[in-house]
Design an enzyme around this catalytic site. Structure first.
Site, PDB file in Angstrom:
ATOM      1  N   SER A 169     -36.781 -33.290 -22.308  1.00 52.03           N
ATOM      2  CA  SER A 169     -35.281 -32.611 -21.777  1.00 52.03           C
ATOM      3  C   SER A 169     -34.905 -31.489 -22.814  1.00 52.03           C
ATOM      4  O   SER A 169     -34.569 -32.254 -23.998  1.00 52.03           O
ATOM      5  CB  SER A 169     -34.533 -33.752 -21.448  1.00 52.03           C
ATOM      6  N   ASP A 218     -34.123 -23.683 -15.422  1.00 50.39           N
ATOM      7  CA  ASP A 218     -34.960 -22.705 -15.049  1.00 50.39           C
ATOM      8  C   ASP A 218     -36.310 -23.104 -14.139  1.00 50.39           C
ATOM      9  O   ASP A 218     -36.825 -22.113 -13.429  1.00 50.39           O
ATOM     10  CB  ASP A 218     -35.764 -22.159 -16.624  1.00 50.39           C
ATOM     11  N   ARG A 272     -41.580 -35.507 -19.130  1.00 54.13           N
ATOM     12  CA  ARG A 272     -40.585 -34.532 -19.245  1.00 54.13           C
ATOM     13  C   ARG A 272     -39.962 -34.720 -20.703  1.00 54.13           C
ATOM     14  O   ARG A 272     -39.544 -35.738 -21.310  1.00 54.13           O
ATOM     15  CB  ARG A 272     -39.268 -34.603 -18.381  1.00 54.13           C
ATOM     16  N   GLY A 304     -42.865 -25.517 -20.003  1.00 57.59           N
ATOM     17  CA  GLY A 304     -42.417 -24.242 -20.868  1.00 57.59           C
ATOM     18  C   GLY A 304     -41.354 -23.933 -20.682  1.00 57.59           C
ATOM     19  O   GLY A 304     -40.279 -24.824 -20.441  1.00 57.59           O
ATOM     20  N   GLU A 305     -40.916 -22.441 -20.854  1.00 61.02           N
ATOM     21  CA  GLU A 305     -39.422 -22.207 -20.441  1.00 61.02           C
ATOM     22  C   GLU A 305     -39.592 -20.855 -20.084  1.00 61.02           C
ATOM     23  O   GLU A 305     -40.115 -19.841 -20.572  1.00 61.02           O
ATOM     24  CB  GLU A 305     -38.357 -21.967 -22.318  1.00 61.02           C
ATOM     25  N   SER A 349     -40.369 -20.122 -34.311  1.00 59.32           N
ATOM     26  CA  SER A 349     -41.369 -19.848 -35.220  1.00 59.32           C
ATOM     27  C   SER A 349     -41.692 -18.497 -35.427  1.00 59.32           C
ATOM     28  O   SER A 349     -41.227 -17.580 -34.537  1.00 59.32           O
ATOM     29  CB  SER A 349     -42.799 -20.711 -34.886  1.00 59.32           C
ATOM     30  N   CYS A 380     -43.088 -29.846 -21.684  1.00 60.34           N
ATOM     31  CA  CYS A 380     -43.400 -31.091 -20.907  1.00 60.34           C
ATOM     32  C   CYS A 380     -45.055 -31.129 -20.751  1.00 60.34           C
ATOM     33  O   CYS A 380     -45.591 -30.365 -21.350  1.00 60.34           O
ATOM     34  CB  CYS A 380     -42.902 -31.148 -19.109  1.00 60.34           C
TER      35      CYS A 380
END
Length: 635
Positions: A52, A100, A50, A76-77, A363, A2
């Site tokens: 999604s 998360d 956002r 991020g994640e 990647s 995001c």
């Protein structure tokens, strides 16, 4: 993935205008085209764009805790969020989403500033805790996700994913930092935590920042660093087995998504290893994306096809013409600062192509740094051995004179290009490595800069960045030292910046399993013999994948993701180069020696010298100045 933006009143509790937070948030709409969210209360304004990826239905931001006293903006994640949910529930926390993002909120409530120690992922986030009257910010350990901030004259603290959030505020002063200009022409980017503008900063990777109303903005605090012990006595066979297990876990965690997922496949060792690992974790064909070039000297697509055929991937290839240079102004806008890595062009194109098919792509970035893949690592180790044969008191005068006298010979075979080597042998390890990484050497920059600008620098040189990091590295091992330097400079300032801006320009999330911090911590315990043996870099990674990847992919010469700069600047870009580098904007800026600019253009375009990298750096700097304003050097 995001874009986040926020305003915080450090002096009181002013009410920020809705129009203001909406405007600075929307300048990065490309980072999050799916949804827009705002939150305002006295002294605080949050904005979110956002994209999604996880919990499409209920993961909107800004996101709150149960009683609305804590609110978060997150980019991020968090890959281990599912593991943290049961632990947080056992502590009494109630979850209302599957995201998360909500895990971070409850982790903050449970563990405070130490919450970042529990998070495994790529992240930049800001939390406002009303009960504690605290704004808490954090950035991931390796700087995969960006965070910029500035303190304005009226006490407003502004932050955002991209620098354009800061510059969109009417109260921000766009005075250029001369030290940042020096860093740019030395490295090709402005190194963290500096920004091109004096008043702006990047939150240093692996750091947090805590602010409270009525208190000065404190320095950021580190919460992580990599320690090179090199003392793991594991055998090569066992190390290969453990590497495969760790890679499988890292890749598996990064394959969690509620949207189409795939991978970049360049045909190099790193991306091929990631794809091979992905294929072993699913029965569904992996979507793979590759860019080819119509110039065979820059085209790796045949090697990518070998891997795609072996694992029956759903492979997409687009061939880019060798004159694909029309992105200069587009890149200048997306990167916000001058940025000179020309591989941003093919990176932009592969992200553009990938977004047609997936929303998330894995990647192979980070493999060269962690596994010892760069040729410069082997050269530096050889130079260090030579430096160790003579004390600095003898080396500096002897090789310094040779470095000054020996002619620059870009045209000659590599074995006769001794000028750079002589210069490096006269230096200490940190200075020599910075010298090898420079887009322009210190003597070249001295000739480039005007006398007035050199006075503004006050003796500052980009080498200070490397010396400061080297002093904190905790190692005097030659390879470990420069791997550490790359983690702190090149990987963050060049690689991660390049991929983040190129990917988010197309609303694409890129995940890097080879940058998993637990994997990096383990690799830092391994002796150098697992990374480089003789002239073979990435030894452990290649041996581990010998049964999984074609020999031609593993053991071919490294090509890199590059473009034909020298050819462009003598051919189709020749006129633009002259117009930009020798135009009034650059000549009147106060930064440069006009005679040096003219000499570089003339010598390069005549074929006498190869100034392609410095000239590209100047082209991109001019593009930045054109978008930033008059860009005059400070008086």
């Amino acid at each position: 993935m995001c874009g986040i933006a926020g305003l915080f009143d450090t002096r009181g509790k002013q009410n920020f205008a809705t129009e203001l937070i909406a405007r600075i948030n929307n300048v990065q709409a490309h980072r999050g085209p799916d949804e827009l969210g705002l939150h305002q209360e006295p002294g605080v304004a949050f904005g979110h764009r956002r994209l999604s990826v996880i919990d499409l239905a209920t993961g909107q931001q800004p996101l709150f805790n149960e009683d609305q006293s804590v609110v978060i903006l997150f980019n991020g994640e968090i890959y281990n969020y599912q593991e943290l949910v049961p632990e947080l529930k056992a502590l009494g926390h109630v979850f209302h989403t599957r995201s998360d993002t909500e895990v971070i909120i409850h982790a903050w409530e449970a563990w405070g500033e130490a919450c970042v120690q529990r998070l495994r992922g790529m992240f930049a986030f800001a939390i406002w805790d009303r009960n504690q009257q605290t704004l808490f910010m954090a950035r991931d350990r390796l700087g995969v996700k960006p965070m910029h901030y500035a303190l304005l004259d009226d006490g407003t603290f502004i932050f955002g994913s991209e620098l354009k959030v800061i510059t969109a505020h009417p109260g921000f002063n766009r005075a250029i930092d001369p030290l940042a200009v020096e860093e740019y022409f030395a490295l090709g980017y402005v190194a963290d935590p500096r920004c091109i503008y004096r008043g702006a900063h990047k939150l240093t990777p692996g750091h947090t920042l805590t602010l409270r109303h009525g208190q000065p903005v404190p320095p950021s605090k580190p919460y992580w660093d990599v320690h090179f012990s090199l003392d793991n006595a594991i055998s090569s066979r066992d190390a290969q087995a453990e590497l495969m297990q760790r890679l499988q876990e890292s890749v598996r965690l990064r394959m969690i998504a509620d949207v189409p997922l795939g991978a970049f496949l360049s045909g190099g060792v790193d991306s091929s290893a990631v794809v091979a690992t992905m294929a072993g974790l699913t029965s569904t064909p992996i979507r793979t994306c590759a860019i080819g070039f119509d110039d065979p000297n820059f085209n790796e697509s045949a090697f990518a096809q070998m891997v795609a055929d072996r694992y029956h991937t759903d492979h997409r290839l687009e061939v880019v013409k060798s004159d694909d240079f029309d992105l200069i102004d587009t890149l200048a806008w997306h990167y916000d600062e001058p940025y000179a890595d020309s591989s941003a062009i093919p990176t932009y194109r592969v992200c553009q192509m990938a977004r047609k098919h997936v929303t998330v792509a894995l990647s192979g970035d980070g493999g060269d740094e962690s596994f010892g893949g760069y040729r410069r690592y082997r050269l530096h180790m050889a130079e260090e051995k030579a430096r160790g044969m003579l004390p600095m008191g003898l080396r500096r005068p002897l090789f310094g004179v040779l470095g000054r006298l020996y002619p620059k010979a870009d045209w000659a075979p590599r074995m006769f290009r001794a000028k750079t080597t002589f210069q490096a042998l006269a230096m200490d390890a940190a200075e020599a490595y910075q010298h090898s990484m420079s887009v322009m050497r210190s003597d070249e920059r001295a000739a480039l800069y005007s006398d007035g600008f050199k006075a503004q620098l006050g003796g500052y040189g980009a080498v200070q960045i490397f010396r400061e990091h080297a002093a904190r590295s905790g190692t005097d091992d030659p390879l470990a030292m420069i791997q550490y330097l790359d983690y702190k400079t090149w990987l963050v300032g060049d690689i991660n910046t390049k991929v983040d801006r190129a990917a988010m320009a197309h609303s694409l999330e890129v995940r890097e399993p080879l940058m998993d911090h637990q994997l990096i911590e383990w690799l830092a315990t391994l002796p150098n013999s697992h990374k480089i043996q003789g002239q073979e870099g990435k030894y452990l990674l290649k041996k581990a994948f010998e049964s999984k990847l074609p020999h031609e992919v593993l053991y071919r010469p490294k090509m890199g993701f590059s473009v034909p700069l020298a050819k462009w600047l003598r051919g189709p870009l020749a006129q633009r180069t002259r117009d930009s580098v020798l135009g009034p904007r650059m000549l009147d800026s106060g930064y440069f020696n006009p005679a040096t600019l003219k000499s570089m253009v003339t010598q390069h375009q005549s074929g006498q010298r190869d100034f392609s990298v410095p000239l590209w750096s100047l082209l991109m700097f001019d593009a930045f100045l054109r978008q930033a304003g008059d860009g005059r050097a400070p008086q």
